[in-house]
Design a protein around this motif. Structure first.
Motif, PDB file in Angstrom:
ATOM      1  N   LEU A 215       0.809  -1.221   0.000  1.00  0.00           N
ATOM      2  CA  LEU A 215       0.000   0.000   0.000  1.00  0.00           C
ATOM      3  C   LEU A 215       0.843   1.272   0.000  1.00  0.00           C
ATOM      4  O   LEU A 215       0.327   2.364   0.230  1.00  0.00           O
ATOM      5  CB  LEU A 215      -0.933   0.010   1.221  1.00  0.00           C
ATOM      6  N   ASP A 216       2.123   1.147  -0.289  1.00  0.00           N
ATOM      7  CA  ASP A 216       3.028   2.302  -0.219  1.00  0.00           C
ATOM      8  C   ASP A 216       2.572   3.482  -1.073  1.00  0.00           C
ATOM      9  O   ASP A 216       2.757   4.641  -0.694  1.00  0.00           O
ATOM     10  CB  ASP A 216       4.447   1.909  -0.617  1.00  0.00           C
ATOM     11  N   LYS A 217       1.968   3.220  -2.225  1.00  0.00           N
ATOM     12  CA  LYS A 217       1.536   4.308  -3.106  1.00  0.00           C
ATOM     13  C   LYS A 217       0.291   5.026  -2.573  1.00  0.00           C
ATOM     14  O   LYS A 217      -0.043   6.105  -3.035  1.00  0.00           O
ATOM     15  CB  LYS A 217       1.265   3.782  -4.511  1.00  0.00           C
ATOM     16  N   ALA A 218      -0.383   4.436  -1.609  1.00  0.00           N
ATOM     17  CA  ALA A 218      -1.587   5.038  -1.036  1.00  0.00           C
ATOM     18  C   ALA A 218      -1.328   5.686   0.317  1.00  0.00           C
ATOM     19  O   ALA A 218      -2.213   6.308   0.883  1.00  0.00           O
ATOM     20  CB  ALA A 218      -2.671   3.977  -0.889  1.00  0.00           C
ATOM     21  N   ILE A 219      -0.111   5.538   0.834  1.00  0.00           N
ATOM     22  CA  ILE A 219       0.200   6.009   2.190  1.00  0.00           C
ATOM     23  C   ILE A 219       1.253   7.104   2.150  1.00  0.00           C
ATOM     24  O   ILE A 219       2.275   6.975   1.479  1.00  0.00           O
ATOM     25  CB  ILE A 219       0.696   4.844   3.075  1.00  0.00           C
ATOM     26  N   ILE A 220       0.976   8.163   2.882  1.00  0.00           N
ATOM     27  CA  ILE A 220       1.955   9.231   3.105  1.00  0.00           C
ATOM     28  C   ILE A 220       2.298   9.180   4.579  1.00  0.00           C
ATOM     29  O   ILE A 220       1.405   9.184   5.428  1.00  0.00           O
ATOM     30  CB  ILE A 220       1.373  10.615   2.769  1.00  0.00           C
ATOM     31  N   GLN A 221       3.590   9.078   4.874  1.00  0.00           N
ATOM     32  CA  GLN A 221       3.990   9.020   6.274  1.00  0.00           C
ATOM     33  C   GLN A 221       5.130   9.989   6.531  1.00  0.00           C
ATOM     34  O   GLN A 221       6.109  10.034   5.787  1.00  0.00           O
ATOM     35  CB  GLN A 221       4.406   7.607   6.674  1.00  0.00           C
ATOM     36  N   ASN A 222       4.985  10.766   7.596  1.00  0.00           N
ATOM     37  CA  ASN A 222       6.029  11.662   8.070  1.00  0.00           C
ATOM     38  C   ASN A 222       6.196  11.375   9.552  1.00  0.00           C
ATOM     39  O   ASN A 222       5.321  11.706  10.354  1.00  0.00           O
ATOM     40  CB  ASN A 222       5.637  13.119   7.827  1.00  0.00           C
ATOM     41  N   ARG A 223       7.275  10.706   9.893  1.00  0.00           N
ATOM     42  CA  ARG A 223       7.523  10.215  11.244  1.00  0.00           C
ATOM     43  C   ARG A 223       6.385   9.318  11.691  1.00  0.00           C
ATOM     44  O   ARG A 223       6.162   8.274  11.121  1.00  0.00           O
ATOM     45  CB  ARG A 223       7.783  11.358  12.199  1.00  0.00           C
ATOM     46  N   ASN A 224       5.616   9.719  12.696  1.00  0.00           N
ATOM     47  CA  ASN A 224       4.547   8.843  13.172  1.00  0.00           C
ATOM     48  C   ASN A 224       3.157   9.287  12.712  1.00  0.00           C
ATOM     49  O   ASN A 224       2.160   8.781  13.191  1.00  0.00           O
ATOM     50  CB  ASN A 224       4.576   8.726  14.703  1.00  0.00           C
ATOM     51  N   ILE A 225       3.085  10.204  11.757  1.00  0.00           N
ATOM     52  CA  ILE A 225       1.809  10.632  11.183  1.00  0.00           C
ATOM     53  C   ILE A 225       1.591   9.864   9.883  1.00  0.00           C
ATOM     54  O   ILE A 225       2.420   9.906   8.981  1.00  0.00           O
ATOM     55  CB  ILE A 225       1.782  12.150  10.926  1.00  0.00           C
ATOM     56  N   ILE A 226       0.460   9.155   9.806  1.00  0.00           N
ATOM     57  CA  ILE A 226       0.154   8.333   8.641  1.00  0.00           C
ATOM     58  C   ILE A 226      -1.155   8.820   8.033  1.00  0.00           C
ATOM     59  O   ILE A 226      -2.164   8.946   8.733  1.00  0.00           O
ATOM     60  CB  ILE A 226       0.009   6.848   9.039  1.00  0.00           C
ATOM     61  N   ILE A 227      -1.134   9.093   6.723  1.00  0.00           N
ATOM     62  CA  ILE A 227      -2.324   9.495   5.992  1.00  0.00           C
ATOM     63  C   ILE A 227      -2.530   8.491   4.864  1.00  0.00           C
ATOM     64  O   ILE A 227      -1.624   8.225   4.092  1.00  0.00           O
ATOM     65  CB  ILE A 227      -2.187  10.920   5.415  1.00  0.00           C
ATOM     66  N   ILE A 228      -3.756   7.940   4.778  1.00  0.00           N
ATOM     67  CA  ILE A 228      -4.051   6.909   3.788  1.00  0.00           C
ATOM     68  C   ILE A 228      -5.148   7.387   2.850  1.00  0.00           C
ATOM     69  O   ILE A 228      -6.213   7.802   3.298  1.00  0.00           O
ATOM     70  CB  ILE A 228      -4.518   5.593   4.465  1.00  0.00           C
ATOM     71  N   ASP A 229      -4.885   7.315   1.543  1.00  0.00           N
ATOM     72  CA  ASP A 229      -5.903   7.586   0.530  1.00  0.00           C
ATOM     73  C   ASP A 229      -6.765   6.332   0.436  1.00  0.00           C
ATOM     74  O   ASP A 229      -6.307   5.281  -0.011  1.00  0.00           O
ATOM     75  CB  ASP A 229      -5.228   7.894  -0.810  1.00  0.00           C
ATOM     76  N   LYS A 230      -8.019   6.426   0.887  1.00  0.00           N
ATOM     77  CA  LYS A 230      -8.883   5.254   0.996  1.00  0.00           C
ATOM     78  C   LYS A 230      -9.087   4.535  -0.332  1.00  0.00           C
ATOM     79  O   LYS A 230      -8.923   3.319  -0.413  1.00  0.00           O
ATOM     80  CB  LYS A 230     -10.251   5.672   1.548  1.00  0.00           C
ATOM     81  N   GLU A 231      -9.457   5.273  -1.359  1.00  0.00           N
ATOM     82  CA  GLU A 231      -9.763   4.659  -2.658  1.00  0.00           C
ATOM     83  C   GLU A 231      -8.538   3.970  -3.247  1.00  0.00           C
ATOM     84  O   GLU A 231      -8.612   2.838  -3.718  1.00  0.00           O
ATOM     85  CB  GLU A 231     -10.280   5.738  -3.613  1.00  0.00           C
ATOM     86  N   LYS A 232      -7.406   4.642  -3.188  1.00  0.00           N
ATOM     87  CA  LYS A 232      -6.173   4.080  -3.741  1.00  0.00           C
ATOM     88  C   LYS A 232      -5.728   2.842  -2.963  1.00  0.00           C
ATOM     89  O   LYS A 232      -5.274   1.861  -3.542  1.00  0.00           O
ATOM     90  CB  LYS A 232      -5.071   5.142  -3.730  1.00  0.00           C
ATOM     91  N   ALA A 233      -5.883   2.885  -1.641  1.00  0.00           N
ATOM     92  CA  ALA A 233      -5.502   1.742  -0.805  1.00  0.00           C
ATOM     93  C   ALA A 233      -6.339   0.517  -1.157  1.00  0.00           C
ATOM     94  O   ALA A 233      -5.808  -0.594  -1.270  1.00  0.00           O
ATOM     95  CB  ALA A 233      -5.655   2.091   0.671  1.00  0.00           C
ATOM     96  N   LEU A 234      -7.638   0.712  -1.338  1.00  0.00           N
ATOM     97  CA  LEU A 234      -8.504  -0.414  -1.689  1.00  0.00           C
ATOM     98  C   LEU A 234      -8.176  -0.970  -3.071  1.00  0.00           C
ATOM     99  O   LEU A 234      -8.208  -2.182  -3.286  1.00  0.00           O
ATOM    100  CB  LEU A 234      -9.973   0.001  -1.603  1.00  0.00           C
ATOM    101  N   GLN A 235      -7.831  -0.097  -4.013  1.00  0.00           N
ATOM    102  CA  GLN A 235      -7.440  -0.552  -5.346  1.00  0.00           C
ATOM    103  C   GLN A 235      -6.156  -1.375  -5.285  1.00  0.00           C
ATOM    104  O   GLN A 235      -6.080  -2.442  -5.889  1.00  0.00           O
ATOM    105  CB  GLN A 235      -7.249   0.633  -6.283  1.00  0.00           C
ATOM    106  N   LEU A 236      -5.172  -0.887  -4.552  1.00  0.00           N
ATOM    107  CA  LEU A 236      -3.890  -1.603  -4.440  1.00  0.00           C
ATOM    108  C   LEU A 236      -4.078  -2.929  -3.710  1.00  0.00           C
ATOM    109  O   LEU A 236      -3.491  -3.938  -4.088  1.00  0.00           O
ATOM    110  CB  LEU A 236      -2.855  -0.731  -3.714  1.00  0.00           C
ATOM    111  N   PHE A 237      -4.889  -2.919  -2.664  1.00  0.00           N
ATOM    112  CA  PHE A 237      -5.126  -4.134  -1.892  1.00  0.00           C
ATOM    113  C   PHE A 237      -5.840  -5.174  -2.739  1.00  0.00           C
ATOM    114  O   PHE A 237      -5.560  -6.373  -2.628  1.00  0.00           O
ATOM    115  CB  PHE A 237      -5.919  -3.813  -0.628  1.00  0.00           C
ATOM    116  N   ALA A 238      -6.733  -4.741  -3.593  1.00  0.00           N
ATOM    117  CA  ALA A 238      -7.485  -5.659  -4.463  1.00  0.00           C
ATOM    118  C   ALA A 238      -6.559  -6.326  -5.492  1.00  0.00           C
ATOM    119  O   ALA A 238      -6.805  -7.468  -5.893  1.00  0.00           O
ATOM    120  CB  ALA A 238      -8.607  -4.929  -5.169  1.00  0.00           C
ATOM    121  N   LYS A 239      -5.498  -5.628  -5.896  1.00  0.00           N
ATOM    122  CA  LYS A 239      -4.566  -6.191  -6.884  1.00  0.00           C
ATOM    123  C   LYS A 239      -3.715  -7.308  -6.294  1.00  0.00           C
ATOM    124  O   LYS A 239      -3.265  -8.184  -7.017  1.00  0.00           O
ATOM    125  CB  LYS A 239      -3.656  -5.108  -7.433  1.00  0.00           C
ATOM    126  N   LYS A 240      -3.470  -7.297  -4.995  1.00  0.00           N
ATOM    127  CA  LYS A 240      -2.583  -8.287  -4.367  1.00  0.00           C
ATOM    128  C   LYS A 240      -3.326  -9.456  -3.827  1.00  0.00           C
ATOM    129  O   LYS A 240      -4.303  -9.518  -3.285  1.00  0.00           O
ATOM    130  CB  LYS A 240      -1.748  -7.634  -3.254  1.00  0.00           C
TER     131      LYS A 240
END
Length: 85
Positions: free
Chosen positions: A60-85
């Motif tokens: 899910l690296d392409k759907a996640i932005i992380q700066n130290r301990n702050i994590i932001i996830i693009d929901k739609e992109k994460a689900l698309q990437l997860f569905a491919k694997k």
């Protein structure tokens, strides 16, 4: 009453409850982003520990932005990437 029947210049306080509810259906309450591992677990419908494993796997690296301990996830992109694997 249909949405098209409501005059756009009508003040909100003049709307009936039914008209107001009809208008409010058009506003999406879905957020585009989730935050943190709890947010990722919510997207995937799993536990926080499993969400941490999935995040660490890198799929899910392409759907996640992380700066130290702050994590932001693009929901739609994460689900698309997860569905491919």
């Amino acid at each position: 009453m249909a949405l098209n029947d409501i005059d756009p210049s009508t003040p909100i306080w003049k709307l009936t409850v039914a008209e107001f509810l009809e208008l409010s259906k058009n506003f999406s309450t879905d957020k585009k982003y989730e935050y943190g591992l709890k947010g990722l677990a919510k997207i995937l419908g799993c536990s926080v520990s499993k969400a941490s494993e999935v995040k660490s796997s890198g799929i899910l690296d392409k759907a996640i932005i992380q700066n130290r301990n702050i994590i932001i996830i693009d929901k739609e992109k994460a689900l698309q990437l997860f569905a491919k694997k």
